[in-house]
Design an enzyme around this catalytic site. Sequence first.
Site, PDB file in Angstrom:
ATOM      1  N   GLU A   1      -6.809  27.335   3.451  1.00 22.84           N
ATOM      2  CA  GLU A   1      -6.133  26.135   2.955  1.00 22.84           C
ATOM      3  C   GLU A   1      -6.445  25.895   1.480  1.00 22.84           C
ATOM      4  O   GLU A   1      -5.564  25.475   0.724  1.00 22.84           O
ATOM      5  CB  GLU A   1      -6.525  24.939   3.819  1.00 22.84           C
ATOM      6  CG  GLU A   1      -5.962  25.067   5.233  1.00 22.84           C
ATOM      7  CD  GLU A   1      -6.405  23.969   6.196  1.00 22.84           C
ATOM      8  OE1 GLU A   1      -5.956  24.005   7.357  1.00 22.84           O
ATOM      9  OE2 GLU A   1      -7.185  23.076   5.794  1.00 22.84           O
TER      10      GLU A   1
ATOM     11  N   ASN B   1      -2.315   9.326   9.975  1.00 23.28           N
ATOM     12  CA  ASN B   1      -3.757   9.150  10.135  1.00 23.28           C
ATOM     13  C   ASN B   1      -4.573   9.420   8.864  1.00 23.28           C
ATOM     14  O   ASN B   1      -5.724   9.827   8.926  1.00 23.28           O
ATOM     15  CB  ASN B   1      -4.261   9.961  11.335  1.00 23.28           C
ATOM     16  CG  ASN B   1      -4.036  11.445  11.162  1.00 23.28           C
ATOM     17  OD1 ASN B   1      -3.514  11.882  10.147  1.00 23.28           O
ATOM     18  ND2 ASN B   1      -4.436  12.227  12.154  1.00 23.28           N
TER      19      ASN B   1
ATOM     20  N   HIS C   1      -6.406  14.612   6.028  1.00 25.09           N
ATOM     21  CA  HIS C   1      -6.549  15.937   6.647  1.00 25.09           C
ATOM     22  C   HIS C   1      -7.873  16.536   6.216  1.00 25.09           C
ATOM     23  O   HIS C   1      -8.293  16.354   5.075  1.00 25.09           O
ATOM     24  CB  HIS C   1      -5.432  16.886   6.203  1.00 25.09           C
ATOM     25  CG  HIS C   1      -5.765  18.325   6.458  1.00 25.09           C
ATOM     26  ND1 HIS C   1      -5.632  18.901   7.690  1.00 25.09           N
ATOM     27  CD2 HIS C   1      -6.309  19.280   5.658  1.00 25.09           C
ATOM     28  CE1 HIS C   1      -6.056  20.155   7.631  1.00 25.09           C
ATOM     29  NE2 HIS C   1      -6.471  20.408   6.402  1.00 25.09           N
TER      30      HIS C   1
ATOM     31  N   TYR D   1       1.263  23.499   8.076  1.00 22.41           N
ATOM     32  CA  TYR D   1       1.066  23.140   9.486  1.00 22.41           C
ATOM     33  C   TYR D   1       1.738  24.142  10.432  1.00 22.41           C
ATOM     34  O   TYR D   1       2.054  23.797  11.580  1.00 22.41           O
ATOM     35  CB  TYR D   1       1.580  21.721   9.749  1.00 22.41           C
ATOM     36  CG  TYR D   1       0.586  20.624   9.371  1.00 22.41           C
ATOM     37  CD1 TYR D   1      -0.688  20.582   9.941  1.00 22.41           C
ATOM     38  CD2 TYR D   1       0.923  19.626   8.464  1.00 22.41           C
ATOM     39  CE1 TYR D   1      -1.600  19.587   9.607  1.00 22.41           C
ATOM     40  CE2 TYR D   1       0.010  18.610   8.121  1.00 22.41           C
ATOM     41  CZ  TYR D   1      -1.244  18.600   8.704  1.00 22.41           C
ATOM     42  OH  TYR D   1      -2.152  17.612   8.394  1.00 22.41           O
TER      43      TYR D   1
ATOM     44  N   LYS E   1      -3.274  11.680   2.944  1.00 24.86           N
ATOM     45  CA  LYS E   1      -1.895  11.791   3.414  1.00 24.86           C
ATOM     46  C   LYS E   1      -1.009  10.677   2.844  1.00 24.86           C
ATOM     47  O   LYS E   1      -1.506   9.669   2.331  1.00 24.86           O
ATOM     48  CB  LYS E   1      -1.885  11.785   4.949  1.00 24.86           C
ATOM     49  CG  LYS E   1      -2.570  13.026   5.552  1.00 24.86           C
ATOM     50  CD  LYS E   1      -2.439  13.064   7.075  1.00 24.86           C
ATOM     51  CE  LYS E   1      -3.111  14.291   7.659  1.00 24.86           C
ATOM     52  NZ  LYS E   1      -2.942  14.374   9.139  1.00 24.86           N
TER      53      LYS E   1
HETATM   54  P1  ATP Z   1      -5.502  17.475  10.444  1.00 26.42           P
HETATM   55  O1  ATP Z   1      -5.185  18.931  10.795  1.00 26.42           O
HETATM   56  O2  ATP Z   1      -4.354  16.775   9.759  1.00 26.42           O
HETATM   57  O3  ATP Z   1      -6.795  17.364   9.704  1.00 26.42           O
HETATM   58  P2  ATP Z   1      -6.552  17.079  13.091  1.00 26.42           P
HETATM   59  O4  ATP Z   1      -7.188  18.420  12.896  1.00 26.42           O
HETATM   60  O5  ATP Z   1      -7.436  15.935  13.434  1.00 26.42           O
HETATM   61  O6  ATP Z   1      -5.743  16.663  11.803  1.00 26.42           O
HETATM   62  P3  ATP Z   1      -4.430  18.386  14.550  1.00 26.42           P
HETATM   63  O7  ATP Z   1      -4.458  18.531  16.011  1.00 26.42           O
HETATM   64  O8  ATP Z   1      -4.692  19.565  13.684  1.00 26.42           O
HETATM   65  O9  ATP Z   1      -5.415  17.164  14.165  1.00 26.42           O
HETATM   66  O10 ATP Z   1      -3.009  17.757  14.193  1.00 26.42           O
HETATM   67  C1  ATP Z   1      -2.502  17.823  12.866  1.00 26.42           C
HETATM   68  C2  ATP Z   1      -1.828  16.514  12.544  1.00 26.42           C
HETATM   69  O11 ATP Z   1      -0.657  16.380  13.343  1.00 26.42           O
HETATM   70  C3  ATP Z   1      -2.647  15.253  12.875  1.00 26.42           C
HETATM   71  O12 ATP Z   1      -3.594  14.929  11.892  1.00 26.42           O
HETATM   72  C4  ATP Z   1      -1.562  14.215  12.976  1.00 26.42           C
HETATM   73  O13 ATP Z   1      -1.094  13.808  11.672  1.00 26.42           O
HETATM   74  C5  ATP Z   1      -0.466  15.004  13.678  1.00 26.42           C
HETATM   75  N1  ATP Z   1      -0.559  14.874  15.139  1.00 26.42           N
HETATM   76  C6  ATP Z   1      -1.489  15.440  15.956  1.00 26.42           C
HETATM   77  N2  ATP Z   1      -1.280  15.137  17.230  1.00 26.42           N
HETATM   78  C7  ATP Z   1      -0.171  14.340  17.242  1.00 26.42           C
HETATM   79  C8  ATP Z   1       0.564  13.670  18.261  1.00 26.42           C
HETATM   80  N3  ATP Z   1       0.224  13.773  19.555  1.00 26.42           N
HETATM   81  N4  ATP Z   1       1.630  12.927  17.881  1.00 26.42           N
HETATM   82  C9  ATP Z   1       2.006  12.837  16.587  1.00 26.42           C
HETATM   83  N5  ATP Z   1       1.359  13.444  15.580  1.00 26.42           N
HETATM   84  C10 ATP Z   1       0.284  14.175  15.889  1.00 26.42           C
HETATM   85 MG    MG Z   2      -6.100  20.107  12.232  1.00 20.18          MG
END
Ligand code: ATP
Ligand code: MG
Length: 139
Positions: free
Chosen positions: A126, A112, A115, A49, A9
Amino acid sequence: MQKTFSIIKPDAVASGKAGKILSLLEDNGFRIVALRMTKLSTSQAEGFYAVHAERPFYRSLVTFMTEGPVVLMALEREDAVKKLREVMGATNPANAAEGTVRKLYAESIERNAIHGSDAPETAAQELAYFFTTVELNQL
Ligand code: ATP
Ligand code: MG
């Protein structure tokens, strides 16, 4: 062998951790099948997303994902989807296990670092969203 999709990211690319993250993935048995650095457009990030479109953090997430370059990756290993999620660590770095990408490099629950696809079906979608069939199968 299974393929999965990953993104380094914008936060991690900007802080100069892309190489260290690629190295950690290789050390964990992933083969890099396809790799591209790019800057996502707003519509690309929105589409990617879309599953989170109703979440309160969606607009902020799209802004973050388009703020700078990212590294798109197709990765391969045995049980790749599950293993990548393990190497990534929990979404919130505060909850991520020692030695995971997010524990080492994530700034916050939003910023974070990485992804990874969450299931084989989403991995296939994806991968196809960002790479051509030729790119995924030529090497
Ligand atoms: P990713 O899909 O990016 O691999 P993930 O599967 O661990 O991450 P998801 O729940 O799919 O988490 O959320 C997608 C992304 O949205 C997260 O990686 C983070 O960047 C962002 N995100 C998730 N929850 C929050 C939150 N509560 N506040 C802000 N950003 C968030
Ligand atoms: Mg995710």
